[in-house]
Design a protein around this motif. Sequence first.
Motif, PDB file in Angstrom:
ATOM      1  N   UNK A  78      -2.875   3.846  -3.246  1.00  0.00           N
ATOM      2  CA  UNK A  78      -2.984   2.732  -4.315  1.00  0.00           C
ATOM      3  C   UNK A  78      -2.602   1.437  -3.392  1.00  0.00           C
ATOM      4  N   UNK A  79      -3.186   0.094  -3.739  1.00  0.00           N
ATOM      5  CA  UNK A  79      -2.856  -1.297  -3.483  1.00  0.00           C
ATOM      6  C   UNK A  79      -2.072  -1.719  -4.559  1.00  0.00           C
ATOM      7  N   UNK A 133       0.904  -1.113   0.064  1.00  0.00           N
ATOM      8  CA  UNK A 133       0.093   0.092  -0.039  1.00  0.00           C
ATOM      9  C   UNK A 133       0.770   1.358  -0.075  1.00  0.00           C
ATOM     10  N   UNK A 134       0.469   2.059  -0.744  1.00  0.00           N
ATOM     11  CA  UNK A 134       1.355   3.409  -1.049  1.00  0.00           C
ATOM     12  C   UNK A 134       0.300   4.471  -1.261  1.00  0.00           C
ATOM     13  N   UNK A 135       0.849   5.847  -0.865  1.00  0.00           N
ATOM     14  CA  UNK A 135       0.214   6.989  -1.429  1.00  0.00           C
ATOM     15  C   UNK A 135       1.160   7.693  -2.280  1.00  0.00           C
ATOM     16  N   UNK A 152      -3.549   5.060   8.920  1.00  0.00           N
ATOM     17  CA  UNK A 152      -2.934   5.653   9.847  1.00  0.00           C
ATOM     18  C   UNK A 152      -1.800   6.546   9.856  1.00  0.00           C
ATOM     19  N   UNK A 153      -0.994   6.007   8.931  1.00  0.00           N
ATOM     20  CA  UNK A 153       0.292   7.160   8.645  1.00  0.00           C
ATOM     21  C   UNK A 153      -0.178   8.398   8.107  1.00  0.00           C
ATOM     22  N   UNK A 192       2.249  -2.427   4.782  1.00  0.00           N
ATOM     23  CA  UNK A 192       1.771  -3.798   4.701  1.00  0.00           C
ATOM     24  C   UNK A 192       0.425  -3.882   4.582  1.00  0.00           C
ATOM     25  N   UNK A 193      -0.413  -2.907   4.950  1.00  0.00           N
ATOM     26  CA  UNK A 193      -1.873  -3.032   5.105  1.00  0.00           C
ATOM     27  C   UNK A 193      -2.573  -1.670   4.985  1.00  0.00           C
ATOM     28  N   UNK A 194      -3.833  -1.894   4.615  1.00  0.00           N
ATOM     29  CA  UNK A 194      -4.429  -0.660   4.169  1.00  0.00           C
ATOM     30  C   UNK A 194      -4.501   0.283   5.559  1.00  0.00           C
TER      31      UNK A 194
END
Length: 67
Positions: free
Chosen positions: A51-52, A5-7, A31-32, A24-26
């Motif tokens: 993005x997944x 998962x990334x932004x 949260x980040x 590692x998770x949505x």
Amino acid sequence: MTVTWTWTFETSSGDVTGRSETFESRGDAESWVGEAFGDLLEQGIDQVRLFDGESEIYGPMSLHPDS
């Protein structure tokens, strides 16, 4: 198959200016961004997309408070 998962970081006009670390998770990714949005705004980032892997999950999501 491991999914990451990334932004993506964008200007208000949608120009991509960077990408976050991978998560590692949505839930970890969400949260980040909830903790980091103030720092991202200071860096000139107006909105983000989640993005997944290569699939866009949602966005653009503005980092600016509703007026």
